[in-house]
Design an enzyme around this catalytic site. Structure first.
Site, mmCIF file in Angstrom:
data_model
loop_
_atom_site.group_PDB
_atom_site.id
_atom_site.type_symbol
_atom_site.label_atom_id
_atom_site.label_comp_id
_atom_site.label_asym_id
_atom_site.label_seq_id
_atom_site.Cartn_x
_atom_site.Cartn_y
_atom_site.Cartn_z
ATOM 1 N N ASP A 83 40.542 44.994 43.066
ATOM 2 C CA ASP A 83 39.691 43.893 43.521
ATOM 3 C C ASP A 83 38.947 44.302 44.792
ATOM 4 O O ASP A 83 39.538 44.904 45.698
ATOM 5 C CB ASP A 83 40.588 42.671 43.777
ATOM 6 C CG ASP A 83 39.804 41.429 44.154
ATOM 7 O OD1 ASP A 83 38.693 41.244 43.636
ATOM 8 O OD2 ASP A 83 40.330 40.633 44.973
ATOM 9 N N HIS A 84 37.672 43.972 44.854
ATOM 10 C CA HIS A 84 36.871 44.152 46.070
ATOM 11 C C HIS A 84 36.995 45.522 46.720
ATOM 12 O O HIS A 84 37.350 45.623 47.891
ATOM 13 C CB HIS A 84 37.250 43.107 47.136
ATOM 14 C CG HIS A 84 36.498 41.836 46.967
ATOM 15 N ND1 HIS A 84 35.165 41.707 47.229
ATOM 16 C CD2 HIS A 84 36.911 40.631 46.525
ATOM 17 C CE1 HIS A 84 34.779 40.470 46.963
ATOM 18 N NE2 HIS A 84 35.818 39.792 46.523
ATOM 19 N N ASP A 105 32.444 46.637 45.161
ATOM 20 C CA ASP A 105 31.747 45.644 45.972
ATOM 21 C C ASP A 105 30.781 46.348 46.921
ATOM 22 O O ASP A 105 31.149 46.745 48.022
ATOM 23 C CB ASP A 105 32.786 44.811 46.739
ATOM 24 C CG ASP A 105 32.147 43.794 47.676
ATOM 25 O OD1 ASP A 105 30.903 43.767 47.778
ATOM 26 O OD2 ASP A 105 32.901 43.029 48.303
ATOM 27 N N SER A 208 40.671 29.677 45.115
ATOM 28 C CA SER A 208 41.766 28.981 45.798
ATOM 29 C C SER A 208 41.299 27.677 46.421
ATOM 30 O O SER A 208 42.078 26.748 46.582
ATOM 31 C CB SER A 208 42.358 29.870 46.894
ATOM 32 O OG SER A 208 43.026 30.967 46.328
ATOM 33 N N ASN A 227 39.453 34.332 39.853
ATOM 34 C CA ASN A 227 40.279 35.032 40.836
ATOM 35 C C ASN A 227 41.013 34.031 41.731
ATOM 36 O O ASN A 227 40.377 33.136 42.296
ATOM 37 C CB ASN A 227 39.401 35.893 41.757
ATOM 38 C CG ASN A 227 38.859 37.138 41.075
ATOM 39 O OD1 ASN A 227 38.973 37.297 39.878
ATOM 40 N ND2 ASN A 227 38.277 38.023 41.863
HETATM 41 ZN ZN LIG Z 1 36.474 37.900 45.926
#
Ligand SMILES: [Zn+2]
Length: 285
Positions: A83-84, A105, A208, A227
Site C-alpha cells: 500500500d502507498h 504512489d 475509516s 481500504n
Molecule cells: Zn491511502
C-alpha cells in the site's frame, strides 16, 4: 491454499457489484486477525502492508514473507498488496517477493513524472503476473488529494490510466486519510461518473472516516476495493486499553494482544460482510 491474484478478487467483485476489503497490516498479529476473519467468512480479503509500515519495521522482507506465508497457508481467498509505496524500488522489491499487487504512489510528482514512474512499475508487475494500483495528483501522505474538497478529475483519470496501463485507480471522492470519526460524506455522483469513464476498477482510500451506509452507497456507485486502516487500529488499541485498565499487574503482551487481535478479527469480518453483501437496509444515495 495459495495466494489469489488481486486482479481475480477485484474482477469477481466487479462482476458481482461488490467490493473487496483491503486491510492494513501493522504487525503480525493484525495479519493473523485478518486471516482469521477471512477464514471464518470465506470472503475475499486483501492484506496490505504500507510503505510507512515497512519503515516502522525497518525493512520489507521479514514482515512480507511472514504475511505471505500466513496467506498461502490459510483456507481463504487472500491476496497480499503493498500500500502507498512512494519508493519505486520498494514497489519493485515487493513484486519480486511475490506480492499479488502493489500501489505505486507517485502523486507528489508532476503528472508526466508520475506517469513515467508508474509505467516502469506496471511493466515489472505485469511481467511477474502482479497488478498495480496508482493514483494521480497529490493523494499521498495524510492530506493530499484525499483531503476534504480535493476531487479526481475524470478526464485526467482516463488519460492517466491510458498512459500508464495501471490496473486499479485510487480516486479522491471526499474521504481523507487517518480519520478517527466515521462521518465523512462522499461525492457519489463523481464516483458514478468515474466508474462510467475510467476503464479500471476504482479504489476508495481513507474509508475509516466513512460510515458503513455511505461505503455501501460508494460500492453501489462503482468502488471495487475499500481500504481500511485507522478504524481497525482504533479497535485494536481500544481492546488493549480496556484490558490493561482491568489487569494492571499483567506484563505478558500475549495477554493483552490476544483480545485486541480477536476484536480486530470480529470487526474485519463484519466489514467484509458489508462490502460483499450490500445489506438492503441501507437506503440508496
Ligand atoms: Zn491511502
Amino acid at each position: 491454499m495459495t495466494l489469489i491474484s488481486t486482479r481475480t478478487l477485484i474482477d469477481d467483485a466487479a462482476r458481482a457489484g461488490t467490493a473487496v476489503g483491503a486491510f492494513n497490516v501493522v504487525q503480525l498479529e493484525t495479519a493473523e486477525a485478518f486471516v482469521h476473519a477471512a477464514t471464518s467468512t470465506r470472503l475475499p480479503l486483501i492484506l496490505q502492508i504500507s510503505e510507512n509500515c515497512v519503515r516502522f519495521h525497518g525493512g520489507l522482507e521479514p514482515l512480507a514473507r511472514a504475511v505471505i506465508r500466513l496467506a498461502v497457508d490459510a483456507q481463504a481467498p487472500l491476496a497480499v498488496h503493498l500500500d502507498h509505496a512512494e519508493d519505486e524500488t520498494m514497489a519493485l522489491s515487493a513484486i519480486d517477493l511475490g506480492f499479488s499487487s502493489v500501489m505505486y504512489d507517485g502523486s507528489t510528482a508532476e503528472f508526466a513524472e508520475n506517469v513515467a514512474a508508474t509505467r516502469r512499475v506496471v511493466a515489472h508487475a505485469h511481467a511477474s503476473g502482479a497488478s498495480v494500483e496508482a493514483e494521480l495528483g497529490r493523494i499521498g501522505g495524510k492530506d493530499g488529494a484525499h483531503a476534504p474538497g480535493v476531487r479526481t478529475d475524470p478526464d485526467e483519470a482516463v488519460l492517466f490510466v491510458d498512459e500508464t496501463g495501471v490496473d486499479y485507480l485510487a480516486v479522491a471522492v471526499g474521504s481523507s486519510h487517518a480519520m478517527s470519526h466515521r462521518d465523512a460524506r462522499l461525492d457519489l455522483e463523481l464516483i458514478r461518473t468515474l466508474a462510467g469513464m475510467v476503464p479500471t476498477p476504482l479504489v476508495l482510500h481513507g474509508s475509516s472516516g466513512v460510515p458503513d451506509d455511505e461505503i455501501v452507497r460508494a460500492i453501489r456507485a462503482g468502488i471495487r476495493k475499500v481500504n481500511v486502516s485507522t478504524h481497525l487500529n482504533g479497535v485494536y488499541t481500544a481492546a488493549i486499553r480496556r484490558w490493561l485498565g482491568e489487569h494492571e499487574k499483567d506484563v505478558d503482551p500475549r495477554r493483552y494482544v490476544r483480545p485486541a487481535r480477536d476484536a480486530v478479527a470480529v470487526e474485519t469480518a463484519r466489514l467484509q460482510c458489508i462490502f460483499a453483501a450490500l445489506p438492503d437496509a441501507v437506503p440508496a444515495g
